[in-house]
Design a protein around this motif. Structure first.
Motif, PDB file in Angstrom:
ATOM      1  N   GLU A   1       0.828  -1.195   0.000  1.00 15.06           N
ATOM      2  CA  GLU A   1       0.000   0.000   0.000  1.00 15.06           C
ATOM      3  C   GLU A   1       0.871   1.258   0.000  1.00 15.06           C
ATOM      4  O   GLU A   1       0.599   2.215  -0.730  1.00 15.06           O
TER       5      GLU A   1
ATOM      6  N   GLU B   1       3.873   1.499  -1.168  1.00 12.12           N
ATOM      7  CA  GLU B   1       4.593   1.588  -2.438  1.00 12.12           C
ATOM      8  C   GLU B   1       3.668   1.949  -3.595  1.00 12.12           C
ATOM      9  O   GLU B   1       4.131   2.120  -4.728  1.00 12.12           O
ATOM     10  N   GLY B   2       2.364   2.041  -3.331  1.00 15.76           N
ATOM     11  CA  GLY B   2       1.417   2.425  -4.373  1.00 15.76           C
ATOM     12  C   GLY B   2       0.918   1.278  -5.222  1.00 15.76           C
ATOM     13  O   GLY B   2       0.439   1.502  -6.345  1.00 15.76           O
TER      14      GLY B   2
ATOM     15  N   SER C   1      -1.588  -1.351  -6.775  1.00 23.03           N
ATOM     16  CA  SER C   1      -3.017  -1.238  -7.039  1.00 23.03           C
ATOM     17  C   SER C   1      -3.808  -2.192  -6.152  1.00 23.03           C
ATOM     18  O   SER C   1      -3.262  -3.150  -5.597  1.00 23.03           O
TER      19      SER C   1
ATOM     20  N   SER D   1     -12.266   0.693  -2.929  1.00 22.89           N
ATOM     21  CA  SER D   1     -11.724   1.950  -2.431  1.00 22.89           C
ATOM     22  C   SER D   1     -12.816   2.741  -1.747  1.00 22.89           C
ATOM     23  O   SER D   1     -14.004   2.645  -2.094  1.00 22.89           O
TER      24      SER D   1
END
Length: 347
Positions: free
Chosen positions: A34, A36-37, A39, A346
């Motif tokens: 999360e 580190e971005g 998906s 999300s």
């Protein structure tokens, strides 16, 4: 009870170290991913990779054990798990993490099959529920401790990956240097799902449903907690409370399953788990206290089901086939997990 557990101390210790490292590994990956971005789909696929590897481990472990024996096979699983977590540190990308997570699942399935078959050969039906309850309690407590360690440092560094790898290696030592008698050689190395069904259809269905029920929570609990705004300490607490509650429930439920019909005990636990799930989904609770309380209720019921299922099935299993029974249930659990691996929604 203590007298029957002493010969199993090395086995329980090795399993505890393995689950401690697994607790660190299972929580650091989604938290770090999360950060580190990664998906949402990639984070969800970590769980899918785990389930696929778990199923593969169930299919291949009996052959490995038949070839090299229980102790060497267990040591190999611990060593490969250590390599997998270090690969996750060296190559931080979903393209590596997903197959490496599958490798971890393979190792955990193999280790679980070896330990459970070993335990089954050392206990009788009169104490099997309690012994498996204590075994599960030790594992859940070790997993909780591994997850709570994340509150002591920065998840963005290398420390927790290295710690997990070190403890994975430590897990192979107790059984490697112990004088405990190893299980008898296997009489069969094939995974006989039809025989497992004939042995106990209730156990097969129940363990599949446990896999379906636990998959999303076990894989995405940390992501859910992060997305409702919890900090790293509360995330670790949210992931650990259900496991701790499940550990606390093991001994009383194990005693009850040894004194009563295990199927009736299983039905009672299932109804309590259904109540907890319903409250979690439809209760509309938003406070931290309420969320943590429901997580505890969920864990106390769901994590107590598997040892009762395994004890019931092994009451009717033939000597020399315990690893096939454990393998069948690991396979069913992993298959159930693969049915329900979805990325989080999300906010």
């Amino acid at each position: 009870m203590l007298r029957s557990l002493l010969p199993l101390a090395a086995l329980l210790m090795g399993s505890a170290f393995l689950l401690f490292a697994g607790g660190v590994n299972s929580l650091i990956l989604p938290v770090r991913g999360e950060a580190e971005g990664f998906s949402a789909a990639s984070l969800g696929l970590l769980g899918t990779g785990w389930a696929i590897g778990y199923v593969a481990g169930c299919l291949r472990t009996p052959t490995i054990v038949a070839r090299v024996g229980h102790i060497r096979a267990f040591g190999a699983m611990c060593a490969i798990a250590a390599i997998a977590v270090l690969l996750s540190l060296v190559l931080i990308t979903p393209l590596v993490w997903i197959p490496v997570r599958a490798l971890s699942g393979f190792c955990f399935a193999g280790a679980a099959m070896i330990v459970e078959s070993w335990l089954n050969e050392r206990v009788d039906s009169a104490s099997r529920g309690r012994v498996f309850g204590i075994y599960t309690m030790v594992n859940l407590a070790a997993t909780t401790a591994g997850q709570m360690v994340l509150t002591l440092g920065d998840a963005n560094g290398y420390f927790f990956f290295v710690l997990a790898a070190m403890v994975y290696c430590l897990a192979l030592l107790p059984t490697a240097i112990s004088a405990t008698t190893t299980p008898n050689p296997l009489t069969s190395v094939s995974l006989n799902l039809r025989g497992l069904w004939k042995n106990s259809p209730i156990a097969v269905v129940a363990v599949l449903m446990v896999g379906v029920s636990n998959a999303s929570f076990g894989t995405l609990a940390a992501v859910y907690a992060a997305r409702i705004g919890l900090d790293i300490g509360d995330i670790a607490l949210f992931a650990s409370i259900p496991i701790l509650a499940g550990a606390a429930a093991q001994i009383p439920i194990g005693i009850a399953s040894d004194k009563l019909d295990r199927r009736r005990v299983l039905i009672g636990i299932g109804l309590c788990a259904l109540l907890a799930d319903g409250l979690f989904l439809f209760g509309g609770f938003v406070s931290l206290w309420a969320v943590m309380s429901l997580a505890a209720l969920f864990g106390a019921t769901v994590f107590a089901m598997y040892p009762v299922i395994v004890a019931h099935a092994n009451d009717h299993a033939a000597p020399g086939t315990f690893i096939q029974v454990s393998g069948g249930f690991c396979w069913s659990t992993g298959s159930g997990q693969s049915l329900d691996q979805r990325p989080p929604v999300s906010r």
